[in-house]
Structures are given as C-alpha cells and as structure tokens.
Motif scaffolding. Structure first.
Motif, PDB file in Angstrom:
ATOM      1  N   THR A 144      23.751   6.937  28.764  1.00  0.00           N
ATOM      2  CA  THR A 144      22.851   6.055  28.001  1.00  0.00           C
ATOM      3  C   THR A 144      21.558   6.787  27.647  1.00  0.00           C
ATOM      4  O   THR A 144      21.080   7.631  28.409  1.00  0.00           O
ATOM      5  CB  THR A 144      22.608   4.764  28.794  1.00  0.00           C
ATOM      6  N   GLU A 198      24.035  -0.726  30.898  1.00  0.00           N
ATOM      7  CA  GLU A 198      25.287  -0.022  31.220  1.00  0.00           C
ATOM      8  C   GLU A 198      25.416   1.299  30.433  1.00  0.00           C
ATOM      9  O   GLU A 198      24.464   1.749  29.797  1.00  0.00           O
ATOM     10  CB  GLU A 198      26.476  -0.946  30.962  1.00  0.00           C
ATOM     11  N   ALA A 199      26.587   1.862  30.441  1.00  0.00           N
ATOM     12  CA  ALA A 199      26.838   3.196  29.867  1.00  0.00           C
ATOM     13  C   ALA A 199      26.836   3.203  28.331  1.00  0.00           C
ATOM     14  O   ALA A 199      27.055   2.183  27.688  1.00  0.00           O
ATOM     15  CB  ALA A 199      28.187   3.706  30.363  1.00  0.00           C
ATOM     16  N   PHE A 200      26.598   4.366  27.747  1.00  0.00           N
ATOM     17  CA  PHE A 200      26.741   4.627  26.304  1.00  0.00           C
ATOM     18  C   PHE A 200      25.811   3.785  25.428  1.00  0.00           C
ATOM     19  O   PHE A 200      26.116   3.550  24.254  1.00  0.00           O
ATOM     20  CB  PHE A 200      28.192   4.391  25.832  1.00  0.00           C
ATOM     21  N   CYS A 201      24.726   3.275  25.984  1.00  0.00           N
ATOM     22  CA  CYS A 201      23.786   2.491  25.172  1.00  0.00           C
ATOM     23  C   CYS A 201      22.720   3.391  24.548  1.00  0.00           C
ATOM     24  O   CYS A 201      22.460   4.504  25.016  1.00  0.00           O
ATOM     25  CB  CYS A 201      23.094   1.440  26.033  1.00  0.00           C
ATOM     26  N   GLU A 202      22.113   2.860  23.495  1.00  0.00           N
ATOM     27  CA  GLU A 202      20.899   3.450  22.933  1.00  0.00           C
ATOM     28  C   GLU A 202      19.849   2.357  22.912  1.00  0.00           C
ATOM     29  O   GLU A 202      20.031   1.329  22.249  1.00  0.00           O
ATOM     30  CB  GLU A 202      21.133   3.909  21.508  1.00  0.00           C
ATOM     31  N   ARG A 217      25.345  -4.778  28.263  1.00  0.00           N
ATOM     32  CA  ARG A 217      26.627  -4.121  28.528  1.00  0.00           C
ATOM     33  C   ARG A 217      26.814  -2.882  27.647  1.00  0.00           C
ATOM     34  O   ARG A 217      26.053  -2.635  26.724  1.00  0.00           O
ATOM     35  CB  ARG A 217      27.768  -5.125  28.393  1.00  0.00           C
ATOM     36  N   SER A 218      27.845  -2.140  27.971  1.00  0.00           N
ATOM     37  CA  SER A 218      27.987  -0.771  27.460  1.00  0.00           C
ATOM     38  C   SER A 218      28.146  -0.691  25.940  1.00  0.00           C
ATOM     39  O   SER A 218      28.601  -1.636  25.299  1.00  0.00           O
ATOM     40  CB  SER A 218      29.172  -0.088  28.136  1.00  0.00           C
ATOM     41  N   HIS A 219      27.798   0.470  25.402  1.00  0.00           N
ATOM     42  CA  HIS A 219      27.921   0.774  23.976  1.00  0.00           C
ATOM     43  C   HIS A 219      26.998  -0.082  23.106  1.00  0.00           C
ATOM     44  O   HIS A 219      27.243  -0.231  21.904  1.00  0.00           O
ATOM     45  CB  HIS A 219      29.368   0.609  23.479  1.00  0.00           C
ATOM     46  N   SER A 220      25.949  -0.655  23.671  1.00  0.00           N
ATOM     47  CA  SER A 220      25.034  -1.484  22.883  1.00  0.00           C
ATOM     48  C   SER A 220      23.881  -0.661  22.320  1.00  0.00           C
ATOM     49  O   SER A 220      23.491   0.356  22.891  1.00  0.00           O
ATOM     50  CB  SER A 220      24.497  -2.629  23.746  1.00  0.00           C
ATOM     51  N   ILE A 221      23.348  -1.142  21.192  1.00  0.00           N
ATOM     52  CA  ILE A 221      22.251  -0.456  20.504  1.00  0.00           C
ATOM     53  C   ILE A 221      21.122  -1.444  20.245  1.00  0.00           C
ATOM     54  O   ILE A 221      21.343  -2.477  19.607  1.00  0.00           O
ATOM     55  CB  ILE A 221      22.747   0.118  19.151  1.00  0.00           C
ATOM     56  N   HIS A 265      29.541  -6.167  25.034  1.00  0.00           N
ATOM     57  CA  HIS A 265      29.597  -4.754  24.677  1.00  0.00           C
ATOM     58  C   HIS A 265      29.334  -4.563  23.178  1.00  0.00           C
ATOM     59  O   HIS A 265      29.618  -5.429  22.369  1.00  0.00           O
ATOM     60  CB  HIS A 265      30.970  -4.188  25.010  1.00  0.00           C
ATOM     61  N   ARG A 266      28.842  -3.367  22.856  1.00  0.00           N
ATOM     62  CA  ARG A 266      28.654  -2.926  21.465  1.00  0.00           C
ATOM     63  C   ARG A 266      27.894  -3.938  20.620  1.00  0.00           C
ATOM     64  O   ARG A 266      28.265  -4.192  19.464  1.00  0.00           O
ATOM     65  CB  ARG A 266      29.964  -2.609  20.739  1.00  0.00           C
ATOM     66  N   VAL A 267      26.862  -4.526  21.136  1.00  0.00           N
ATOM     67  CA  VAL A 267      26.000  -5.329  20.269  1.00  0.00           C
ATOM     68  C   VAL A 267      25.034  -4.396  19.541  1.00  0.00           C
ATOM     69  O   VAL A 267      24.679  -3.326  20.042  1.00  0.00           O
ATOM     70  CB  VAL A 267      25.241  -6.420  21.047  1.00  0.00           C
ATOM     71  N   THR A 268      24.660  -4.807  18.341  1.00  0.00           N
ATOM     72  CA  THR A 268      23.690  -4.053  17.537  1.00  0.00           C
ATOM     73  C   THR A 268      22.513  -4.977  17.269  1.00  0.00           C
ATOM     74  O   THR A 268      22.694  -6.044  16.676  1.00  0.00           O
ATOM     75  CB  THR A 268      24.305  -3.617  16.192  1.00  0.00           C
ATOM     76  N   TYR A 322      25.573  13.861  22.577  1.00  0.00           N
ATOM     77  CA  TYR A 322      26.934  13.450  22.924  1.00  0.00           C
ATOM     78  C   TYR A 322      27.872  13.344  21.725  1.00  0.00           C
ATOM     79  O   TYR A 322      28.989  12.833  21.863  1.00  0.00           O
ATOM     80  CB  TYR A 322      26.926  12.119  23.704  1.00  0.00           C
ATOM     81  N   PHE A 327      26.668   9.962  19.768  1.00  0.00           N
ATOM     82  CA  PHE A 327      27.936   9.312  20.118  1.00  0.00           C
ATOM     83  C   PHE A 327      28.932   9.235  18.964  1.00  0.00           C
ATOM     84  O   PHE A 327      29.797   8.356  18.946  1.00  0.00           O
ATOM     85  CB  PHE A 327      27.702   7.882  20.640  1.00  0.00           C
ATOM     86  N   HIS A 354      27.484   6.214  17.038  1.00  0.00           N
ATOM     87  CA  HIS A 354      28.763   5.604  17.417  1.00  0.00           C
ATOM     88  C   HIS A 354      29.752   5.533  16.255  1.00  0.00           C
ATOM     89  O   HIS A 354      30.687   4.723  16.296  1.00  0.00           O
ATOM     90  CB  HIS A 354      28.552   4.195  17.990  1.00  0.00           C
ATOM     91  N   ARG A 408      28.569   2.512  14.323  1.00  0.00           N
ATOM     92  CA  ARG A 408      29.972   2.237  14.656  1.00  0.00           C
ATOM     93  C   ARG A 408      30.839   1.971  13.425  1.00  0.00           C
ATOM     94  O   ARG A 408      31.648   1.032  13.442  1.00  0.00           O
ATOM     95  CB  ARG A 408      30.149   1.081  15.624  1.00  0.00           C
ATOM     96  N   THR A 427      27.077  -1.225   9.312  1.00  0.00           N
ATOM     97  CA  THR A 427      27.476  -1.305  10.718  1.00  0.00           C
ATOM     98  C   THR A 427      28.815  -2.026  10.892  1.00  0.00           C
ATOM     99  O   THR A 427      29.029  -3.080  10.313  1.00  0.00           O
ATOM    100  CB  THR A 427      26.354  -2.039  11.484  1.00  0.00           C
ATOM    101  N   ILE A 479      34.901   7.508  30.918  1.00  0.00           N
ATOM    102  CA  ILE A 479      34.688   7.119  32.312  1.00  0.00           C
ATOM    103  C   ILE A 479      35.908   6.347  32.803  1.00  0.00           C
ATOM    104  O   ILE A 479      36.302   5.352  32.195  1.00  0.00           O
ATOM    105  CB  ILE A 479      33.434   6.236  32.463  1.00  0.00           C
ATOM    106  N   TYR A 491      37.067   4.259  36.029  1.00  0.00           N
ATOM    107  CA  TYR A 491      36.541   3.661  37.261  1.00  0.00           C
ATOM    108  C   TYR A 491      37.597   3.650  38.372  1.00  0.00           C
ATOM    109  O   TYR A 491      38.715   4.138  38.203  1.00  0.00           O
ATOM    110  CB  TYR A 491      36.007   2.265  36.950  1.00  0.00           C
ATOM    111  N   GLU A 522      35.762   3.505  28.418  1.00  0.00           N
ATOM    112  CA  GLU A 522      35.541   3.053  29.785  1.00  0.00           C
ATOM    113  C   GLU A 522      36.806   2.325  30.228  1.00  0.00           C
ATOM    114  O   GLU A 522      37.171   1.319  29.617  1.00  0.00           O
ATOM    115  CB  GLU A 522      34.389   2.065  29.855  1.00  0.00           C
ATOM    116  N   ILE A 564      37.184  -0.052  25.575  1.00  0.00           N
ATOM    117  CA  ILE A 564      36.772  -0.561  26.885  1.00  0.00           C
ATOM    118  C   ILE A 564      37.870  -1.452  27.441  1.00  0.00           C
ATOM    119  O   ILE A 564      38.249  -2.434  26.803  1.00  0.00           O
ATOM    120  CB  ILE A 564      35.466  -1.370  26.757  1.00  0.00           C
ATOM    121  N   THR A 610      38.068  -3.916  22.838  1.00  0.00           N
ATOM    122  CA  THR A 610      37.491  -4.469  24.070  1.00  0.00           C
ATOM    123  C   THR A 610      38.544  -5.358  24.698  1.00  0.00           C
ATOM    124  O   THR A 610      38.994  -6.318  24.068  1.00  0.00           O
ATOM    125  CB  THR A 610      36.239  -5.302  23.753  1.00  0.00           C
TER     126      THR A 610
END
Lengths: 245, 245, 245
Positions: free
Chosen positions: A25, A40-44, A66-70, A85-88, B24, B42, B68, B86, B103, C26, C28, C44, C70, C88
């Motif tokens: 992240t 979480e992981a992979f966020c900006e 959660r992960s992959h969110s921006i 996940h992956r919200v923008t 990344y 990403f 992404h 993305r 997006t 990743i 887990y 993930e 994910i 997802t």
C-alpha cells in the motif's frame, strides 16, 4: 502502529496510534489517518490532484479500508468509515460518520454525504450529489448530474434521510429523492418525489405509500425500514427510532 | 525517464524519453511506450495473450495511464491517451489520438476507435465495435455483439461521429448509432438510427430532433453539443466547429 | 512450482505441484491450491473473514486466476476454474468444475454454482443464489436477494441448467429462471418462469419459445444453444448434447 515492510508511507503523512497498513500500500504526503484505522493491501491513499486545492485527505478513527482501494486527497471522512475492495474515491467529499462504501463503488467527488449511509457494491455517485443520513443505495445505481451531456452544467442529485434506491436504477440530473422514499429496482427517475412513497419503472411512476409493502413473513410493514432493521446502528439511535410514532 | 525502484520493466520493452513508471507497475516484453507518458502504480502493461498475434502494444506520446490499469499486447493507441483507474484493455484495438477511458471501463478488444473519443466510468465495449470521432459514452453503457447468446456470431455496434450514449444504456448487436444521435439514459436500442435524433426507452423509440433540447440556462440549443462544449478539444478544431452552419 | 520473488506466500498455505504465482501476489494461510494452477500478479488469495467459519479456500487443479483478483477463504472451486481480472469472490461458495468468472465480477458468497457455468464481465451474484450447470450470465447482470431492502430476509435467485441471462438484467429476489430460459437484455424479472421460453422487458413478459429464434445465418434455430455452440466443452459432453432429440 503496524506498517507492512513493503508499504510505501510518506513521512509527511500523519498516521495515528494503532493504525495498520497492509502490504504494497502507498500512503502519499497529504493525508491524515486517525487512530485504530486499518488500510489493507494494494491501496493508494491521498492521490494528488489539481482539483483538490491542496487540501488533505482525512480518514477518521476506527475506519477500515479494504484492499485495492484508491482515495484522493482533499476529502474528509469522519469516524468508522468501512469500504469494500477496489473503491475509487475522488476529491472534495465531505462525509459523516459510519459511511459504508461497497466493493467497486466509484465516488466522483465534490459531494456531501451524511451519517450512517450505505452504498452497496458498484454504486456510482456523480459530482454535486447531496446525500442525507441513513440512506441506502444498492448495486449498479448511478447518480447522474448532466442534464444534456456533454456539458459543463452539473445538476447534482439529492437523496434525503432514510431513502432507499434499489439495484440498477438511474437517478437523473437534479432529481430529489425525498425522505423515506423507495425507488424500485431497474428504474429511472427525475424530478421531485413525495416522502415515503414508492417509485418504480423507467420512467418511474409513483406506485403507492411504502407502508403498503409487507414484510416477507407477514409480521408487519416493511417500511419505514428503521422499525425492523437495526444491524450496524448504535443502540441509542435504534431506541429513538422505535420510540417514534 | 523515471522508473520507480519497485517497478518491474522488461528490458525488451521500448520506453521513450521522459516516461514515468510508478511503484509496483509491471511492463512486459512486447510494449512500446512513447515519450512523456506517465504510467501510474500497480499497472500491468503488455499482458501476453494468444489472441494478439504477437503484435506489440503501442502507447502514444503524452499519455497518462492511471493506477491499477491493465493493457494487453497487440493494440495501438495514438498520442495523448488518458485513462482513469483500473481500466482493462484487451488486444487488437486500433485507437486514434486523445482517447479518454474512464475508471473501471472494460474494452474487450478487436475494435476500432476514432480520435477524441470519451468513455466515462464503467463503460463496456464489446468486440467488433466501431466507434467514430468525438463520441461520448457515459457510465454503465454496454456495447454488445452477440445476437443470440451464447454463439460465435459477433455483430459489433457502430457509433458514428459526435454521437452521445447516456448512462446505463444497452446497445444491441449490430446497431448503428448515427452521427450526432443522443441515446437517452437507461435505454436499449437496436437497428439503425437517423442522424441528430434522440432515442430513448427500452426498447428505444425515436423521440425528436436533438436540436429541440434547450440548454439548462435557456441560452440556446444543447445540441449539437460541439457548438457550446469545448473542454479538452484543440483551438483549431473548436474554431472549425463554430464556423460550421 | 514457480513463485515470483515479490509474492508473499504463507508457509501454512498448501500449494500443489507446478503451481505458478505471479508478482506481488499474496497467498494467506488458509488456502489449498491444487496442481498446475496459475495465479497471476497482484492477487489476494484466502482473505480471512469471520463469516467463513475458518474453512479453507480450495482452488482446484488446472485453474487460472487472472491479475488483481481477490478470493476469500471458505469457498471451494473444483478443477479448471478460469477468471478474468479483478474478480472479487467471497466466502461460502461451493462451485463445480470449469467455472468461468469474467473481469470485475463480484460474487458475494454463500451460494451454489454447478459445472461449466460462464459469468461474463461485471456480473454480480447475490448471496443465496443457486446456479445450475451450463448456465450463461452476461455483463452487468445482477442477481438480487432482498425483497424489501434493507432487511435480513434473503431470498436467493435460482438459475437452472442451460439458462441464459442477457446483458444488464436484474433478477429479482426469489425468482426462478427455469431450464433453458433466455432472459433478454435490459430486463427485470421476478417469479417462476417456464422452461425454454424467452422473457424480456421491465417488468419482463413471456415472449415465446426460445426455439423460435433463428441463427443469424438462418441455418437453423439458435436455441437450445447447446446444439450449435460448443467452444470450451469436452467432446463427450458435446456428443451427448448432439444425440439428444
């Protein structure tokens, strides 16, 4: 504080006590993350944009992204934000507490959001939207804003307290979804609605009072939903809802 | 050239002067990125696919690919491509200059796209689509292609110059959206449309000439939009548009 | 086994022979990945969740999970799962073999899926869905579950063998899409359908038998599709389909 060794965190960012930041992240400069928040992981977090006016991104305490969110810089989210996940999430959003933003949702910025609002998966919130408190918006709903696209005229949508917009509906520019309204699935709606009424169809028509919809188990009326659905709301609030006539 | 130390860039990739590659991000072998282009974090650029025929991915100069995003090998994008986050872009796309891809948009490949085309967020472009110049496609629009799914028959959609497709419309297989047409939000449309007309509904009907729609401030007609909306277009082009009768 | 040096793989995860794991992915703890499976970059796999009951995620052999995807713990996918990018996939899914999940699709968990099911891009599968074998679901389709949102009542959708749901349709809570049915694009449908019939519109109406739809080249009937469309199905199965009356 627990920052994964692969995370890239600007030393200009303000990171509160007990914040957890996941693998890979990136936290940019112009960010304040309050205590007990999990990213979480992979966020900006705090993407820079000339439209943000240089304002910071503030993420309130006890939040979970959660992960992959921006998230862009220049927005404020009070305590207990939760995302899928992956919200923008773009700049110039002023949001209350306990906002939930579902997976893949896309908030275009320049909007106001009250307390305890729930966006399910894949919701699109256009610029200039004004959303009250305790609102529910379901998957693939789009809040539009341009009355004659493409143009520079932005007429945002207003959604008032306790309103519910069901799956895959389009809310047309400038529409006002009044307090307690239900917009049925796969509808398109414009203009001003009456409180506590159901609208459905494309173009949507007024159907009847929401009070006429019965719970599936016939145990009573399904609306106002706050009389029977309480998951995730604080006890004090529920007590108040139950004591209303 | 500025490549983030965590980026993974194939030494077979051709990377032009002053290109910037974010954290990344992965650049695969079969890629040419022209000068002054920014690839954010990403991303995956040049994903290999047996359908690409081994052709390279070419990204023109002065482009900006946001984080992404995923591009396959085997497509060509001329100068000044801009994407949101993305986006997923498959093989065998031939696109002109100044394309914008919003997006979450998903371009399935095997299609042609003109100059100055704008896809807003979450647009789905099916294979065999042919899109002209100065076209606008708004969120959650799907360009389909299979007349009797599932099958191997692909009848792509054609969208001609200056056409506009509003939010959450489905363009059915083989449909031709003619020059200057407006497809209203939440419509489904098939067949051949007449130029400069509005179509709306599901199934869509011809409503009237686009010229009948007035600007929100009543200052004139909202269409053709090129008479009043000029953001992002070069001066020369605007001058030409304004001089047309 | 080939694990990219930037991948983070728990030593509690069970990884079969000849599995390939991409950059920055990743894996887990609570995961079993069977032999010959490819997991691409930025994934993930086995995200922990209190709703999974501590059960493992099982990914069958010869599967291919594309980048940015994910998967939560607590689901089972039999052999030859294939996904697009950024899918997802939540907990408590029990899926058969040869499932395909398109780019951006969002499986909310707590559902059953048969063999050889195809989800195209951006499909949303609500909790409590029950999907048979050889089903096709096209882009932007949503399978809902709440009859009076928001509530705790979940009435999942049932989709039976060989059914096809076309682009951007909403399947309302508790609906049963019967064997061989076709739901037309941009429809909304509730209740129980008859086998091998077409339903279209919003609200959807019964149109006619699917057998009345001719192939585009007039060479015969387009349905049942299994009589002419065989890409990706094993020879034995196709032979059986062709021998049916």
């Amino acid at each position: 504080m627990s920052i994964h060794p692969t995370a890239i965190v600007s030393n200009k960012a303000i990171v509160g006590a007990n914040v957890k930041i996941g693998a890979y992240t990136i936290i940019y400069d112009n960010v304040e993350i309050a205590e007990n928040t999990v990213i979480e992981a992979f966020c900006e977090i705090g993407v820079s944009n000339h439209l943000s006016g240089g304002e910071i991104l503030y993420i309130g305490s006890n939040s979970h992204i959660r992960s992959h969110s921006i998230f862009y810089e220049g927005s404020v989210f009070l305590e207990s934000l939760v995302t899928g996940h992956r919200v923008t999430v773009r700049e110039k959003i002023k949001a209350g507490k306990n906002l939930q933003i579902g997976t893949l949702s896309d908030l275009q910025g320049h909007c106001e959001i009250g307390d305890y609002v729930r966006f399910h998966s894949n919701v699109h919130i256009g610029q200039k939207s004004k959303i009250g408190n305790y609102v529910w918006i379901f998957p693939y709903v789009v809040l539009t804003n341009d009355p004659h696209p493409p143009s520079d005229t932005l007429l945002g949508v207003t959604v008032k307290d306790f309103a519910v917009i069901a799956t895959m509906s389009v809310i047309l520019p400038g529409a006002i979804i009044s307090r307690g309204c239900l917009v049925g699935a796969h509808s398109s709606i414009k203009g001003i609605t009456e409180e506590d009424m159901i609208y459905a169809g494309s173009p949507a028509k007024k159907i009847c009072s929401t009070a006429k919809i019965k719970l599936h188990d016939k145990s009573g009326s399904a609306y106002p939903w706050r009389k029977h659905f309480h998951r995730g709301y604080p006890e004090e609030l529920v007590k108040q809802w139950m004591s209303e006539l």
